[in-house]
Design an enzyme around this catalytic site. Sequence first.
Site, PDB file in Angstrom:
ATOM      1  N   HIS A   1       1.861   4.451  -2.811  1.00 41.50           N
ATOM      2  CA  HIS A   1       1.985   5.907  -2.602  1.00 41.50           C
ATOM      3  C   HIS A   1       3.391   6.376  -3.002  1.00 41.50           C
ATOM      4  O   HIS A   1       3.546   7.418  -3.642  1.00 41.50           O
ATOM      5  CB  HIS A   1       1.776   6.255  -1.121  1.00 41.50           C
ATOM      6  CG  HIS A   1       0.356   6.205  -0.648  1.00 41.50           C
ATOM      7  ND1 HIS A   1      -0.655   6.905  -1.259  1.00 41.50           N
ATOM      8  CD2 HIS A   1      -0.224   5.555   0.404  1.00 41.50           C
ATOM      9  CE1 HIS A   1      -1.810   6.688  -0.614  1.00 41.50           C
ATOM     10  NE2 HIS A   1      -1.561   5.859   0.398  1.00 41.50           N
TER      11      HIS A   1
ATOM     12  N   GLU B   1      -4.633   7.696  -3.062  1.00 44.78           N
ATOM     13  CA  GLU B   1      -5.148   6.441  -2.520  1.00 44.78           C
ATOM     14  C   GLU B   1      -5.422   5.425  -3.637  1.00 44.78           C
ATOM     15  O   GLU B   1      -5.322   4.218  -3.424  1.00 44.78           O
ATOM     16  CB  GLU B   1      -6.429   6.711  -1.716  1.00 44.78           C
ATOM     17  CG  GLU B   1      -6.914   5.553  -0.877  1.00 44.78           C
ATOM     18  CD  GLU B   1      -6.056   5.255   0.352  1.00 44.78           C
ATOM     19  OE1 GLU B   1      -5.092   6.008   0.629  1.00 44.78           O
ATOM     20  OE2 GLU B   1      -6.330   4.244   1.026  1.00 44.78           O
TER      21      GLU B   1
ATOM     22  N   HIS C   1       0.839  -1.205   0.000  1.00 45.06           N
ATOM     23  CA  HIS C   1       0.000   0.000   0.000  1.00 45.06           C
ATOM     24  C   HIS C   1       0.877   1.261   0.000  1.00 45.06           C
ATOM     25  O   HIS C   1       0.744   2.121  -0.887  1.00 45.06           O
ATOM     26  CB  HIS C   1      -0.906  -0.029   1.239  1.00 45.06           C
ATOM     27  CG  HIS C   1      -1.848   1.131   1.346  1.00 45.06           C
ATOM     28  ND1 HIS C   1      -3.175   1.051   1.003  1.00 45.06           N
ATOM     29  CD2 HIS C   1      -1.662   2.404   1.760  1.00 45.06           C
ATOM     30  CE1 HIS C   1      -3.762   2.216   1.199  1.00 45.06           C
ATOM     31  NE2 HIS C   1      -2.858   3.060   1.661  1.00 45.06           N
ATOM     32  N   GLU C   2       1.772   1.338   0.977  1.00 46.96           N
ATOM     33  CA  GLU C   2       2.627   2.534   1.067  1.00 46.96           C
ATOM     34  C   GLU C   2       3.585   2.594  -0.121  1.00 46.96           C
ATOM     35  O   GLU C   2       3.935   3.678  -0.597  1.00 46.96           O
ATOM     36  CB  GLU C   2       3.388   2.559   2.388  1.00 46.96           C
ATOM     37  CG  GLU C   2       2.520   2.444   3.659  1.00 46.96           C
ATOM     38  CD  GLU C   2       1.382   3.445   3.729  1.00 46.96           C
ATOM     39  OE1 GLU C   2       1.456   4.496   3.077  1.00 46.96           O
ATOM     40  OE2 GLU C   2       0.383   3.160   4.437  1.00 46.96           O
TER      41      GLU C   2
END
Lengths: 509, 509
Positions: B276, B302, B272-273
């Site tokens: 980003h 997101e 997830h990160e």
Amino acid sequence: MASRKKDPYAQLWEISKTTAVFESIHGLLGWDQETYMPEGAAGIRSQELEQISSLIHKQRTSPKFVKALGKLIDLKTGEIFDAELSEVQRAALHEWRRDYLKAAKLPVSFVKTLAKESSSSLHAWIKAREKNAFDEFAPHLQKMVTLSRKKADLLGFAEHPYDPLLDWHEPDMTTAAITPLFNRLKIALTSLLKEISFAPQIPSAFLEAHFPPSKQLHFGHLLLKAMHVDEKISRLDESAHPFCSGLHPTDTRLTTRIHPDNLMSNIFSVMHEGGHALYNIGLPTEQFGTPLCQSSSLGMDESQSRFWETRIARTLSFWKHFFPMLQHTFPEQLSGVYLDDFYRAINVVKPSLIRVEADEVTYSLHVIIRFEIEKALIEGTLAVKDLPEAWNEKMRTYLGITPSSDKDGCLQDIHWAYGLFGYFPTYTLGNIYAAQFFNVFEKEHPDWKERTARGELEFVRAWLRMHIHQYGRRFTPQELVQRVTGERLNEQPYVSYLENKYKALYHIS
Amino acid sequence: MASRKKDPYAQLWEISKTTAVFESIHGLLGWDQETYMPEGAAGIRSQELEQISSLIHKQRTSPKFVKALGKLIDLKTGEIFDAELSEVQRAALHEWRRDYLKAAKLPVSFVKTLAKESSSSLHAWIKAREKNAFDEFAPHLQKMVTLSRKKADLLGFAEHPYDPLLDWHEPDMTTAAITPLFNRLKIALTSLLKEISFAPQIPSAFLEAHFPPSKQLHFGHLLLKAMHVDEKISRLDESAHPFCSGLHPTDTRLTTRIHPDNLMSNIFSVMHEGGHALYNIGLPTEQFGTPLCQSSSLGMDESQSRFWETRIARTLSFWKHFFPMLQHTFPEQLSGVYLDDFYRAINVVKPSLIRVEADEVTYSLHVIIRFEIEKALIEGTLAVKDLPEAWNEKMRTYLGITPSSDKDGCLQDIHWAYGLFGYFPTYTLGNIYAAQFFNVFEKEHPDWKERTARGELEFVRAWLRMHIHQYGRRFTPQELVQRVTGERLNEQPYVSYLENKYKALYHIS
């Protein structure tokens, strides 16, 4: 005290606190750069540091600040207008004025030029050092010398152009005071070194083993805990060169360097930086924002690190407690070693090319070489192009060895590349202060050996805090020395300590 | 283009770059606070953040900046004066103006009040959460609601007071657009959830083992490497809550959280990160200092993290390559597990109380609950004192479970305590954007399963970079969606994806 009288002081403090907070941000940027910053971020990090530095300089010389300060103290004469201010407040005002007078003498344009040229000189030094190419660095060094001399002229001096550069790092210290002191020290140390060179060598081969990094780091934390370096307001990390950065009284960042093949490098680094850390932690927190919540000088700061590194961590009594723990951490490497042999091995004296790896006896000779050279560069009696030769000649004369390359010679330190002239002497001043302080400490704690042999270190920290830390910049370094020891600055305690310790270690009568 | 025409633009850029550098410092302070800062430094850290924030707000609204901007674009109408400016420059000017118009509407005094009250509300929330005492937090939340409503009034709105708060995080998004979309989504998700609840459960007991933290962290680094998150300009650390902070294009800081008993928490956090991070790294670096070197919106950011976390890291093909490596890292725990069972276990759907631990099907229901509540708080149709009841009622209705305490209910998220209203919807918008993008990606890369099954991920990054990252804020989120997909924002691809995947997983016909 009438409350209206306190107002201008509170106002000044408020302005200054804002500056101190920006300074703490500058500290974080510097710490991060040396610890965790991804390498690709270096470019913008320079801009970040430049913008914050410039902001700090502006704050320190802003009309608002000058007006607030000028209401309380005559900026020309130093006369304090309000007789009802406390001693502490008066001391703070004198230091505020001292800082302001220095900052105000440097035009913003000069500060920017110096920052820009330092940055480019630093990059040139890194490359030149890698390639062992002094010639490529020389023009940058010439610029740094010229700018430093210009800085001296801007700051002004009565006797010697090196004075204001020295005073920048060590308030009120002069070339005239240091020169004879360093000369006497040089004679004593070279003489001691010669005697040691004729004595039988001390065996230390057992230290040449592999010591796993994670265990070394663990032992470092254990030492900091024993020193009472509070983990709630400090932390230990790794970096290429160990340092301690006190961002503010409740945030002290220490680093160490772990060599898998060099156990003592980490241990002495941790104790050294731990000494700096305790100074920062011991400053008068309630004075944050005033100059009083800062260390008295670079030399005084170094006295604290060297006190712990040499007067505690290089003693037999200290290791009576900690050597069994070290053996427990590294059983394979150290279980068969006797404490006494360990103690002697970690104190081996051997002239080497690199300052940061030097033993206690040769360390200050490295510093004196740099002092003599930079003084000559600034007064113009030594040309930059002749630096490598001058360096090698002094190494040969004082230490009996000659660098085979400039990389291990005059290119080894970052200081000159960064425009830091007048900084080196503070390393030796720190050792001298530490020795003077230690004599008083020993008188007040005649049982210090028994206590450290039991692992007690809190009383050492408490003594240093009571006599030195708690005052911050309330006293100048020389006032502090006088106050704590009843004597003026002198090298005799340092020399006696080295002679007594090392003659005994090397069985020299 | 005549060079004199470029000057005002270069001038504006220069001013704005200074601001961007201060913003990167703000980012470092925030990162350090969550990773390495000693806890005792929290007090002065608040001051550091406050001073830098205030400086940034001043820069963004300074007369110098406004003058430079006003030379290039009519601040009232948005008309660009110089017809020769490039498309990129025109887009940058529009975004500069957008930011300025927002910032200028908030008086410095209001910004300071909001910062101060948020900080005190945050502290109250931490304590109230620990003690499970909503009543103690309620007055602070009331203040945050009042101030947010005040912020909406200052920013101005035509239809709904929630609009400017939403637009603050997701430019051009409106309550009128989101409400029906979320309503349709709610119906689809609750219906799917009900069907799943009647299906036989998927066994996942083998995931309930002990996974040593250092090995988990090692696997995290391995995943980031596979994603081509460049180590030279990024780093991974641990923190209480995973986050990704793009300080600037060459410094991206990711964090993960390691639970020794929860393997997938770290893995999904890293992916997830990492999503980003790739967005931040993929921004147009050469535009640093202009708004174009920023992500298009929170929702778009997101979409990138969820694309990687759900559309890559939750697929069978991804684990065809990575599961053997995971088994190799954790042989004791996973050697006897079949890939297919692993794939099903990591996709178990189970309503839970905590948003950040939610599966794909229930996740957006958590978000919708928060959206409905905060919208009601801002429009004044829900009183703060009635919040816990409203929360629990919605949990019961949408998810079929009820928190036994407010700690696991309406006190679980930091957002409202910090005054962040209008933020939550961007989580679900991100999922919707990701699904719309994925449909196009799949058309262009029909072999994506085969390729990811071979461990290839570079083509995923390249596709996202080409279609989204490289533009930064050149297009608004809605423009980007239209541009990439040829369609307007709609929840259907997201709903279809979830229905197809989870009906298959749970063998629902």
